[in-house]
Motif scaffolding. Structure first.
Motif, PDB file in Angstrom:
ATOM      1  N   MET A 100       0.838  -1.197   0.000  1.00 19.57           N
ATOM      2  CA  MET A 100       0.000   0.000   0.000  1.00 19.57           C
ATOM      3  C   MET A 100       0.877   1.253   0.000  1.00 19.57           C
ATOM      4  SD  MET A 100      -3.439  -0.591   0.305  1.00 19.57           S
ATOM      5  CE  MET A 100      -3.996   0.890   1.075  1.00 19.57           C
ATOM      6  N   SER A 101       0.507   2.200  -0.839  1.00 18.35           N
ATOM      7  CA  SER A 101       1.214   3.471  -0.860  1.00 18.35           C
ATOM      8  C   SER A 101       0.756   4.309   0.322  1.00 18.35           C
ATOM      9  CB  SER A 101       0.934   4.202  -2.169  1.00 18.35           C
ATOM     10  OG  SER A 101       1.353   3.415  -3.266  1.00 18.35           O
ATOM     11  N   GLY A 102       1.634   5.203   0.759  1.00 20.86           N
ATOM     12  CA  GLY A 102       1.269   6.016   1.905  1.00 20.86           C
ATOM     13  C   GLY A 102       2.144   7.228   2.008  1.00 20.86           C
ATOM     14  N   ILE A 103       2.351   7.695   3.228  1.00 16.08           N
ATOM     15  CA  ILE A 103       3.141   8.889   3.461  1.00 16.08           C
ATOM     16  C   ILE A 103       4.589   8.627   3.041  1.00 16.08           C
ATOM     17  CG2 ILE A 103       3.819  10.612   5.144  1.00 16.08           C
ATOM     18  CD1 ILE A 103       0.788  10.372   4.619  1.00 16.08           C
ATOM     19  N   ASN A 104       5.092   9.459   2.147  1.00 19.35           N
ATOM     20  CA  ASN A 104       6.486   9.367   1.673  1.00 19.35           C
ATOM     21  C   ASN A 104       6.825   7.999   1.087  1.00 19.35           C
ATOM     22  OD1 ASN A 104       6.815  11.989   2.570  1.00 19.35           O
ATOM     23  ND2 ASN A 104       7.734  11.379   4.524  1.00 19.35           N
ATOM     24  N   ASP A 105       5.841   7.354   0.506  1.00 22.99           N
ATOM     25  CA  ASP A 105       6.076   6.036  -0.095  1.00 22.99           C
ATOM     26  C   ASP A 105       5.114   5.838  -1.260  1.00 22.99           C
ATOM     27  OD1 ASP A 105       6.987   3.501  -0.599  1.00 22.99           O
ATOM     28  OD2 ASP A 105       5.843   2.555   1.019  1.00 22.99           O
ATOM     29  N   PHE A 106       5.448   6.403  -2.402  1.00 16.58           N
ATOM     30  CA  PHE A 106       4.583   6.295  -3.575  1.00 16.58           C
ATOM     31  C   PHE A 106       5.378   6.718  -4.808  1.00 16.58           C
ATOM     32  CE2 PHE A 106       4.012  10.505  -1.747  1.00 16.58           C
ATOM     33  CZ  PHE A 106       4.107  11.357  -2.843  1.00 16.58           C
ATOM     34  N   ALA A 107       4.751   6.572  -5.972  1.00 15.73           N
ATOM     35  CA  ALA A 107       5.383   6.973  -7.230  1.00 15.73           C
ATOM     36  C   ALA A 107       4.361   7.676  -8.102  1.00 15.73           C
ATOM     37  CB  ALA A 107       5.946   5.749  -7.956  1.00 15.73           C
ATOM     38  N   PHE A 108       4.836   8.657  -8.847  1.00 17.01           N
ATOM     39  CA  PHE A 108       3.957   9.321  -9.796  1.00 17.01           C
ATOM     40  C   PHE A 108       4.708   9.593 -11.091  1.00 17.01           C
ATOM     41  CE2 PHE A 108       5.891  12.583  -7.215  1.00 17.01           C
ATOM     42  CZ  PHE A 108       6.066  13.702  -8.011  1.00 17.01           C
ATOM     43  N   LYS A 109       3.958   9.804 -12.150  1.00 21.63           N
ATOM     44  CA  LYS A 109       4.540   9.875 -13.494  1.00 21.63           C
ATOM     45  C   LYS A 109       3.882  10.982 -14.292  1.00 21.63           C
ATOM     46  CE  LYS A 109       3.345   6.661 -16.502  1.00 21.63           C
ATOM     47  NZ  LYS A 109       3.300   5.354 -17.232  1.00 21.63           N
ATOM     48  N   MET A 110       4.718  11.693 -15.054  1.00 19.47           N
ATOM     49  CA  MET A 110       4.235  12.685 -15.997  1.00 19.47           C
ATOM     50  C   MET A 110       4.373  12.127 -17.413  1.00 19.47           C
ATOM     51  SD  MET A 110       4.867  14.122 -13.055  1.00 19.47           S
ATOM     52  CE  MET A 110       6.648  14.028 -12.936  1.00 19.47           C
ATOM     53  N   ALA A 111       3.260  12.046 -18.129  1.00 20.35           N
ATOM     54  CA  ALA A 111       3.260  11.542 -19.504  1.00 20.35           C
ATOM     55  C   ALA A 111       3.007  12.713 -20.437  1.00 20.35           C
ATOM     56  CB  ALA A 111       2.190  10.466 -19.679  1.00 20.35           C
ATOM     57  N   THR A 112       4.022  13.134 -21.167  1.00 17.33           N
ATOM     58  CA  THR A 112       3.934  14.330 -21.992  1.00 17.33           C
ATOM     59  C   THR A 112       4.436  14.037 -23.401  1.00 17.33           C
ATOM     60  OG1 THR A 112       6.107  15.071 -21.228  1.00 17.33           O
ATOM     61  CG2 THR A 112       4.205  15.845 -19.990  1.00 17.33           C
ATOM     62  N   VAL A 113       4.536  15.080 -24.199  1.00 22.20           N
ATOM     63  CA  VAL A 113       5.057  14.979 -25.559  1.00 22.20           C
ATOM     64  C   VAL A 113       6.471  15.539 -25.573  1.00 22.20           C
ATOM     65  CG1 VAL A 113       4.772  15.692 -27.967  1.00 22.20           C
ATOM     66  CG2 VAL A 113       2.756  15.164 -26.556  1.00 22.20           C
ATOM     67  N   ASN A 114       7.408  14.797 -26.151  1.00 18.43           N
ATOM     68  CA  ASN A 114       8.794  15.254 -26.189  1.00 18.43           C
ATOM     69  C   ASN A 114       8.896  16.600 -26.911  1.00 18.43           C
ATOM     70  OD1 ASN A 114      11.519  14.732 -25.515  1.00 18.43           O
ATOM     71  ND2 ASN A 114      11.968  14.197 -27.631  1.00 18.43           N
ATOM     72  N   GLY A 115       9.659  17.502 -26.325  1.00 20.51           N
ATOM     73  CA  GLY A 115       9.859  18.806 -26.936  1.00 20.51           C
ATOM     74  C   GLY A 115       8.920  19.878 -26.435  1.00 20.51           C
ATOM     75  N   THR A 116       8.077  19.555 -25.432  1.00 13.78           N
ATOM     76  CA  THR A 116       7.130  20.556 -24.940  1.00 13.78           C
ATOM     77  C   THR A 116       7.592  21.213 -23.645  1.00 13.78           C
ATOM     78  OG1 THR A 116       5.869  18.797 -23.841  1.00 13.78           O
ATOM     79  CG2 THR A 116       5.143  19.485 -26.047  1.00 13.78           C
ATOM     80  N   GLY A 117       8.829  20.947 -23.227  1.00 10.08           N
ATOM     81  CA  GLY A 117       9.407  21.677 -22.113  1.00 10.08           C
ATOM     82  C   GLY A 117       9.057  21.169 -20.734  1.00 10.08           C
ATOM     83  N   SER A 118       8.698  19.886 -20.614  1.00 10.86           N
ATOM     84  CA  SER A 118       8.300  19.362 -19.306  1.00 10.86           C
ATOM     85  C   SER A 118       9.491  19.114 -18.383  1.00 10.86           C
ATOM     86  CB  SER A 118       7.521  18.053 -19.477  1.00 10.86           C
ATOM     87  OG  SER A 118       8.307  17.079 -20.156  1.00 10.86           O
ATOM     88  N   ALA A 119      10.715  19.064 -18.918  1.00  7.60           N
ATOM     89  CA  ALA A 119      11.880  18.725 -18.097  1.00  7.60           C
ATOM     90  C   ALA A 119      12.051  19.698 -16.932  1.00  7.60           C
ATOM     91  CB  ALA A 119      13.140  18.693 -18.960  1.00  7.60           C
ATOM     92  N   SER A 120      11.838  20.978 -17.159  1.00 14.49           N
ATOM     93  CA  SER A 120      12.018  21.967 -16.090  1.00 14.49           C
ATOM     94  C   SER A 120      11.026  21.745 -14.957  1.00 14.49           C
ATOM     95  CB  SER A 120      11.866  23.379 -16.653  1.00 14.49           C
ATOM     96  OG  SER A 120      12.909  23.677 -17.554  1.00 14.49           O
TER      97      SER A 120
END
Length: 603
Positions: free
Chosen positions: A1-21
């Motif tokens: 089970m995910s909880g406090i300070n124990d989880f993962a999240f993901k950003m799914a974007t298009v390459n070249g749209t400046g999400s790295a910053s």
């Protein structure tokens, strides 16, 4: 089970749209909250337009391997909606841009869908298509700050550090952050059940990628010559080395550069420049990936036979051919250990994270000089280009570089006839001299058949004497290279062997196996050639799993070749799809073997 300070999240974007910053902003903010965190950038090899993903794992226990599933996905790329939704763990969340109608692909039972009109808010607030595109990423960062309870004071401080000299950009970014933050706070329950709470587990640590750490290690190792040809994923190593050299190897008074970096016309030339510099006495290196190693084979053999020190960084990627240049793998093991034609064997170091990339860089240059031979540092894309939390790097100012048996002018003055390949000490290592130091020393190299005096020969006995000494030198190296890291537990059921970037996943898997009642001993191979402790570990376990990221179980084969351990007595655990290894792959393989007595693996 995910909880406090124990989880993962993901950003799914298009390459070249400046999400790295935006992604970097999130990573840095979590790190400054004192919470262990790592980031994996999964990006395409084209310039722009294809899907790119950035996965952030928060682990109060300090696990750094890639998570198998994620608890929250920010879905901003319609072409990957189906995969994005499937990757959300049951009970997790999907955050999407509700500026447009909800896509059917986003609907899935068992997850919560959150919509925020990122695009519309940017159109209403900012001018210009480029600003609107780039700042949409900062808006989702603001929304995540509210949902995950990221400290906004830290976020603001990071923005000031980045844009303090560009007030307009600072104002735009502060506005964008607030747009996302305020919308999420107003419309949704914040924070989510899994979120962040301040810790104090990052003091004394840094966030760095392996290529930058390796480049810094090369500086501290005394490298002054770098020759290269651009190739993903190794290019950033030489770029970082250049930046460090401009800062640390430029004379403050004269502006004179005390280093040389050459972009060659191809990988073969880069290898030749490196070897030439090593022959002249410089500490020199080249960085490349698998295709480059293939092209360098002839020069690698030359350096081995003429006994010239050189360091080769191989940032491994998925092959064969040009393969998938932005995916990770460990499939160059044979290529490095036995590189080139004829009877060649090389020293290979296997760092498991950026911290070891730094320290093993220094070790590599010392070994290259001591044994007068090419030394390979086998990293990979996951280590080299991703963001890792590591202990702050330390340096001993009393460290003395090991230059090996290198004769001075005074040494040469007393020698009537210098025999370049004469083993005077019986350890397989002949003394070398640098060209121009003294007339009695060597002034050319002999890449063709030669005897111990460096004279041309086609005599079988004279040739064999030289190559047998090279083999003796290599056997000595086995006792000097970094020893394997071995962890044993009383009552262990199995042994697990791995190397390099697999380490993080294996360590986590061993903990999970223990929770399931399976106790494992662990050996991490840190270098080739192998010494006696490697065979001893293999012999001490009736069941041994060998975990590696290639199709053909190259590490297992090398262990069998070099130690005599029957290959079929070692069970391969293989994951070679190009993604960083997860603990689940190892756990599934071990538990499947226990339950069925046959090998099975799940990616």
């Amino acid at each position: 089970m995910s909880g406090i300070n124990d989880f993962a999240f993901k950003m799914a974007t298009v390459n070249g749209t400046g999400s790295a910053s935006a992604n970097s902003l999130l990573m840095q903010a979590i790190f400054r909250m004192g919470i262990p965190v790592t980031g994996k950038n999964i990006f395409p090899s084209n310039i722009q337009g294809l899907p790119t993903f950035y996965e952030i794992r928060v682990s109060k226990d300090g696990y750094t391997a890639r998570p198998q599933q994620v608890d929250l996905v920010v879905a901003l790329n319609p072409s990957t909606y189906a995969k994005d939704v499937a990757s959300v763990t049951p009970g997790g969340y999907l955050l999407y841009d509700s500026s447009w109608p909800l896509e059917p692909e986003l609907v899935r039972e068992g997850i919560t869908i959150l919509g925020i009109p990122f695009g519309k808010m940017c159109v209403d607030t900012f001018q210009g298509d480029r600003n609107r595109t780039l700042l949409r990423n900062i808006v989702y960062a603001g929304a995540l700050a509210a949902l995950l309870k990221i400290d906004m004071d830290i976020v603001g401080q990071l923005l000031v550090e980045k844009f303090s000299k560009k007030k307009a950009l600072l104002d735009f970014n502060n506005t964008a952050i607030r747009l996302g933050y305020d919308y999420a706070k107003t419309n949704y329950t914040c924070p989510l059940s899994f979120h962040l709470e301040r810790m104090d587990e990052t003091s004394g640590s840094i966030i760095i990628d392996g290529n930058a750490a390796a480049a810094l290690g090369a500086v501290y190792a005394g490298a002054t010559v770098g020759a290269w040809y651009p190739i993903t994923p190794s290019t950033s190593l030489m770029e970082a080395f250049g930046a460090f050299c401009r800062k640390f190897r430029t004379d403050a008074d004269t502006g004179l550069a005390k280093y040389c970096i050459i972009q060659a016309e191809d990988e073969l030339s880069a290898a030749g420049i490196t070897i030439g510099a090593g022959w002249a006495g410089a500490r020199a290196f080249t960085n490349t990936s698998g295709p480059g190693i293939s092209l360098m084979q002839e020069f690698i053999g030359l350096a081995y036979y003429t006994e010239i020190p050189a360091v080769f960084y191989d940032i491994q990627r998925t092959g064969p051919s040009t393969g998938m240049p932005t995916r990770t793998q460990q499939a160059d093991l044979f290529s490095l250990a036995y590189a080139s034609h004829g009877d060649t064997k090389h020293i290979v170091l296997f760092p498991c994270n950026p911290e070891e990339c730094f320290y093993m860089s220094v070790t590599a240059f010392d070994l290259a000089d001591r044994f007068q031979t090419p030394v390979f540092v086998a990293s990979d894309l996951d280590i080299g280009m991703n963001d890792w939390m590591c202990k702050r790097l330390q340096w001993d100012d009393d460290h003395t570089w090991n230059r090996g048996k290198c004769l001075s002018a005074n040494d040469l003055e007393s020698i009537k006839k210098f025999s370049r390949y004469l083993d005077a000490d019986g350890d397989g290592i002949a003394a070398r001299s640098l060209p121009g130091v003294h007339g009695n020393g060597a002034y050319f190299v002999r890449g063709s058949g030669h005897d111990k005096h460096a004279m041309y020969t086609e005599d079988s006995d004279a040739y064999q004497e030289v190559v047998d000494r090279l083999a003796r030198k290599h056997r000595l190296a086995a006792t000097v290279v970094p020893a394997p890291e071995i962890h044993t537990t009383p009552g262990a059921d199995i042994g697990i062997v791995s190397l390099g970037g697999c380490h993080a996943a294996v360590v986590e898997a061993i903990d999970r196996l223990r929770d399931a009642g399976i106790i494992a001993d662990y050996m991490r191979i840190k270098a080739f050639p192998f010494d006696a402790p490697v065979r001893a570990f293999l012999d001490s376990h009736a069941v041994t799993f060998v975990v590696e990221q290639n199709r053909d179980a190259q590490l297992r084969a090398m262990l069998a070749i070099e130690t005599g351990k029957p290959r079929d007595e070692m069970i391969p655990v293989l994951d070679y799809g190009g993604m960083p290894l997860t603990a689940a792959v190892v756990v599934n393989a071990v538990t499947s073997h226990r339950n069925t007595s046959t090998f099975a693996v799940s990616s």
